[in-house]
Write a protein that holds these residues in place. Structure first.
Motif, short mmCIF file in Angstrom:
data_model
loop_
_atom_site.label_atom_id
_atom_site.label_comp_id
_atom_site.label_asym_id
_atom_site.label_seq_id
_atom_site.Cartn_x
_atom_site.Cartn_y
_atom_site.Cartn_z
N LEU A 1 -12.92 11.05 3.83
CA LEU A 1 -12.04 10.81 2.69
C LEU A 1 -11.80 9.31 2.59
CD1 LEU A 1 -10.21 11.97 0.44
CD2 LEU A 1 -8.36 12.02 2.15
N ILE A 2 -12.13 8.74 1.45
CA ILE A 2 -11.99 7.30 1.26
C ILE A 2 -11.10 7.06 0.05
CG2 ILE A 2 -13.20 5.14 0.73
CD1 ILE A 2 -15.64 6.33 2.14
N GLY A 3 -10.12 6.19 0.25
CA GLY A 3 -9.23 5.81 -0.83
C GLY A 3 -9.29 4.31 -1.07
N HIS A 4 -9.13 3.93 -2.31
CA HIS A 4 -9.09 2.51 -2.67
C HIS A 4 -7.82 2.24 -3.46
CE1 HIS A 4 -13.53 3.01 -2.21
NE2 HIS A 4 -13.33 1.91 -1.52
N TRP A 5 -7.26 1.07 -3.21
CA TRP A 5 -6.15 0.59 -4.01
C TRP A 5 -6.67 -0.52 -4.91
CZ3 TRP A 5 -4.95 1.14 1.39
CH2 TRP A 5 -4.08 2.18 1.67
N TYR A 6 -6.13 -0.57 -6.11
CA TYR A 6 -6.56 -1.56 -7.09
C TYR A 6 -5.37 -2.35 -7.59
CZ TYR A 6 -10.91 1.04 -7.13
OH TYR A 6 -12.08 1.64 -6.75
N GLY A 7 -5.63 -3.59 -7.99
CA GLY A 7 -4.59 -4.45 -8.54
C GLY A 7 -4.31 -4.07 -9.99
N ALA A 8 -3.67 -4.99 -10.67
CA ALA A 8 -3.32 -4.78 -12.08
C ALA A 8 -4.55 -4.40 -12.89
CB ALA A 8 -2.67 -6.03 -12.64
N PHE A 9 -4.38 -3.49 -13.79
CA PHE A 9 -5.42 -3.04 -14.72
C PHE A 9 -6.59 -2.35 -14.02
CE2 PHE A 9 -3.54 -7.03 -16.35
CZ PHE A 9 -2.75 -6.48 -17.34
N PRO B 1 0.83 -1.21 0.00
CA PRO B 1 0.00 0.00 0.00
C PRO B 1 0.86 1.26 0.00
CG PRO B 1 0.05 -0.97 2.20
CD PRO B 1 0.77 -1.92 1.30
N HIS B 2 0.60 2.14 -0.93
CA HIS B 2 1.26 3.45 -1.01
C HIS B 2 0.16 4.50 -1.09
CE1 HIS B 2 5.25 1.75 -1.53
NE2 HIS B 2 4.72 0.91 -2.40
N TYR B 3 0.23 5.48 -0.22
CA TYR B 3 -0.81 6.51 -0.15
C TYR B 3 -1.08 7.14 -1.51
CZ TYR B 3 -3.44 10.54 1.51
OH TYR B 3 -4.43 11.50 1.70
N ASP B 4 -0.04 7.50 -2.21
CA ASP B 4 -0.19 8.22 -3.48
C ASP B 4 -0.74 7.34 -4.60
OD1 ASP B 4 0.72 10.63 -2.37
OD2 ASP B 4 2.81 10.07 -2.72
N ASP B 5 -0.80 6.02 -4.39
CA ASP B 5 -1.36 5.12 -5.40
C ASP B 5 -2.87 4.92 -5.25
OD1 ASP B 5 1.17 4.79 -6.44
OD2 ASP B 5 1.50 2.85 -5.46
N ALA B 6 -3.45 5.42 -4.16
CA ALA B 6 -4.87 5.22 -3.92
C ALA B 6 -5.70 6.18 -4.78
CB ALA B 6 -5.19 5.44 -2.44
N SER B 7 -6.90 5.75 -5.11
CA SER B 7 -7.88 6.59 -5.79
C SER B 7 -8.85 7.09 -4.72
CB SER B 7 -8.65 5.78 -6.84
OG SER B 7 -7.78 5.31 -7.83
N PHE B 8 -8.96 8.41 -4.56
CA PHE B 8 -9.72 9.00 -3.45
C PHE B 8 -11.04 9.61 -3.90
CE2 PHE B 8 -5.39 9.05 -1.75
CZ PHE B 8 -5.61 8.55 -0.47
N GLU B 9 -11.95 9.66 -2.93
CA GLU B 9 -13.22 10.36 -3.12
C GLU B 9 -13.70 10.84 -1.75
OE1 GLU B 9 -16.52 7.79 -4.29
OE2 GLU B 9 -15.52 6.10 -3.35
N LEU B 10 -14.54 11.85 -1.74
CA LEU B 10 -15.18 12.30 -0.52
C LEU B 10 -16.58 11.71 -0.48
CD1 LEU B 10 -14.15 16.07 -0.42
CD2 LEU B 10 -13.40 14.27 1.14
N VAL B 11 -16.93 11.12 0.66
CA VAL B 11 -18.24 10.49 0.82
C VAL B 11 -18.89 11.07 2.07
CG1 VAL B 11 -19.44 8.30 1.20
CG2 VAL B 11 -17.45 8.38 -0.31
N LYS B 12 -20.13 11.51 1.93
CA LYS B 12 -20.86 12.09 3.06
C LYS B 12 -21.26 10.99 4.04
CE LYS B 12 -24.39 15.44 4.18
NZ LYS B 12 -25.34 16.41 3.62
#
Length: 129
Positions: free
Chosen positions: A63-71, A43-54
């Motif tokens: 603030l929610i971030g997700h990490w994804y595998g290949a592709f 896990p690397h912070y800068d590799d996450a995809s972020f969004e704000l969720v109420k």
């Protein structure tokens, strides 16, 4: 607080804590004793995809971030910063334990607040025949 500028601001505000959380998750993975080449992603912070969720309970934004595998098809981790200052993170490992073959390492989790990061490994016992 849903504009792109505020999302970028929140990502930056949480950066130091996010990096520390990722380091703690990485430490938990490394403590298991996997061979270096066996773990292909950490896990690397800068590799996450972020969004704000109420948050429906507080009305504030998390603030929610997700990490994804290949592709970018399979989610392999999640990091959530709650409006009360707490956080929760989980990251998939999905491998047999290197030192305990009767156990499967599902992943690692971390939770807490900025001054208290706790973490643990999520293990499942492999059923015997």
């Amino acid at each position: 607080m849903t504009s792109a500028a505020s999302l970028a601001d929140e990502i930056q505000v949480k950066h130091s804590l996010g990096v520390a959380i990722c380091q703690r998750l990485t430490e938990e993975i490394n403590k298991l004793g996997f061979a270096m080449a066996e773990i292909q992603h950490y896990p690397h912070y800068d590799d996450a995809s972020f969004e704000l969720v109420k948050d429906p309970y507080t009305g504030q934004h998390n603030l929610i971030g997700h990490w994804y595998g290949a592709f970018k098809k399979q989610r392999i981790g999640r990091l959530q910063f709650n409006s009360d200052g707490s956080f929760y993170a989980e990251y998939d490992v999905i491998k047999t334990h290197p030192a305990k073959p009767a156990w499967f390492v599902e992943g690692v989790t971390a939770w807490g607040k900025v001054d208290n990061i706790k973490a643990e490994v999520k293990l499942l016992q492999i059923p015997s025949d």
